[in-house]
Design an enzyme around this catalytic site. Structure first.
Site, short mmCIF file in Angstrom:
data_model
loop_
_atom_site.label_atom_id
_atom_site.label_comp_id
_atom_site.label_asym_id
_atom_site.label_seq_id
_atom_site.Cartn_x
_atom_site.Cartn_y
_atom_site.Cartn_z
N CYS A 28 0.83 -1.21 0.00
CA CYS A 28 0.00 0.00 0.00
C CYS A 28 0.87 1.26 0.00
O CYS A 28 1.52 1.57 1.00
CB CYS A 28 -0.91 -0.05 1.23
SG CYS A 28 -1.79 1.47 1.59
N CYS A 31 0.05 3.79 2.68
CA CYS A 31 0.51 3.31 4.00
C CYS A 31 1.98 3.65 4.20
O CYS A 31 2.38 4.08 5.28
CB CYS A 31 0.32 1.79 4.10
SG CYS A 31 -1.40 1.24 3.99
#
Length: 108
Positions: A28, A31
């Site tokens: 991600c 993230c």
């Protein structure tokens, strides 16, 4: 450093006044962008807010339990209970403001 949570240590590590749990995944991009933000917040809120992480690829049951549908997601725990969830990318200032509000609410 944020504690890596799994099924067997989750309940113990979300006890206490306030714990912010970061639900993330290694693939991600957002993230990864949040890593330095969360690190800065850990330093700012040391001793007042605990920080922890859940890798949703490895802990799918925890992600389901807290209805994590998007990444990154943050669940705020108060005394072991998930009370709020926010999803997305935020600045240090935005999340610091949020945590300061929650600390103020808790002290009332």
């Amino acid at each position: 450093m944020a504690v890596e949570l799994k099924q067997d240590n989750f309940k113990t590590n979300v006890q206490g006044a306030l714990t912010l749990v970061d639900f993330w995944a290694p693939w991600c991009g957002p993230c990864r962008r949040m890593e330095p933000v969360l690190h800065e917040l850990e330093l700012q809120f040391k001793g007042r807010v605990k920080f922890a992480k859940v890798n949703v690829d490895q802990q799918q049951e925890l992600a389901r339990r807290y209805q994590v549908m998007g990444l990154p997601s943050y669940v705020l725990f108060r005394e072991g209970k998930g009370t709020e969830k926010v999803t997305g990318v935020y600045s240090v200032e935005q999340l610091a403001h949020y945590l300061n509000r929650k600390l103020a609410e808790f002290s009332c």
